[in-house]
Design an enzyme around this catalytic site. Sequence first.
Site, mmCIF file in Angstrom:
data_model
loop_
_atom_site.group_PDB
_atom_site.id
_atom_site.type_symbol
_atom_site.label_atom_id
_atom_site.label_comp_id
_atom_site.label_asym_id
_atom_site.label_seq_id
_atom_site.Cartn_x
_atom_site.Cartn_y
_atom_site.Cartn_z
ATOM 1 C CB CYS A 138 -0.938 -0.012 1.206
ATOM 2 S SG CYS A 138 -1.987 1.451 1.301
ATOM 3 C CB CYS A 141 -0.493 2.434 4.052
ATOM 4 S SG CYS A 141 -2.019 1.793 3.360
ATOM 5 C CG ASP A 142 3.240 1.173 4.482
ATOM 6 O OD1 ASP A 142 2.881 1.668 5.561
ATOM 7 O OD2 ASP A 142 2.944 0.027 4.135
#
Length: 317
Positions: A138, A141-142
């Site tokens: 992701c 997300c990261d």
Amino acid sequence: MPQENEHVKCLIIGSGPAGYTAAIYAARADLKPVLYTGIVPGGQLTQTTEVENFPGYPDGVQGPQMMEDFRKQAERFGTDIRFGYVTSVNFSEDVHKVVIDGEHAITADTVIIATGATAKWLGLESEQKYNGFGVSACAVCDGFFFRGQDVAIVGAGDTAAEEATYLAKLANKVHMLVRRDEFRASKAMQHRVLNTPNIEIHYNTETKEIVGDGQNLTGVLIYNNQTLAERVLPVTGFFVAIGHKPNTELFQGILDMDINGYLITQPDSTRTNIEGVFACGDVQDHIYRQAVTAAGTGCMAALEAERYLAAKEYSMM
Ligand code: NDP
């Protein structure tokens, strides 16, 4: 524990942000929800490390801790949370029947499906070893953790194209690994990738191994599938964007799905094609796939279940 001939007003399947949020709202509306967690209580977020983009956590939070917080909040209002896996459903009658672990049958007036989706992985041992330590599925997300660094992303569909352009804004350089000599992504998305100067596309390229120092990722061993030439790309982040699989096998032939197996809900709603059955979170969303959007649709599902029950009770008066 399930009892014999148990009947509930609201049964929730799944324990990610969508399922727990539905539980919080349903419990506070006195629907006395029963929630079955599935095999991975807490869902996909229990497999990530730090979450920095969920509102309300100014200092970030570990994914498993956040899901523990969701669980506690759902429990606080009386949700009956049970470890168990739904093995079959029958939605052909007015009251819906759900079987848990192949043994216990429960009937429910409303069912909220929040079974999520599973990221597809390449299947390399080293990929799982460094998952959360440089490997991620992701970018939204990261990606932030790789600001100013060199990263690689594998995949050539719309997700990979979108995530590559997202990463390009943060990273120094993005290596995009495309296994064929062309993209699968839409022309518009390809155009964006091809016009982003810090994305380098490697066609006919596959990943052989993730390379690391035992703690963190330091590179990826790639090979050209035409020439078989191998080399190590020195990167600190490796993003896998080869698609997701919605967890919908249970509902095949019962609920409407798109060609990729995502449940179809009515516009601006979580209603499925079956009355009293609602779907929320990643199981019906292949576009946003964020914890916060999953939580939002979980809230919608509980509100819609509550309204559905109220209308049903009113019509029987
Ligand atoms: P897709 O299935 O469309 O694409 C997966 C990509 O990963 C393909 O390019 C495929 O390669 C590649 N791939 C699969 N397995 C491997 C492997 N083992 N090694 C290397 N590469 C691999 O998945 P997406 O998640 O991209 O998209 C799913 C759906 O969601 C699509 O319908 C898409 O249009 C939609 N979507 C829409 C968005 C939007 O509208 N904004 C954003 C994101 C997704 P190959 O091409 O060779 O098969």
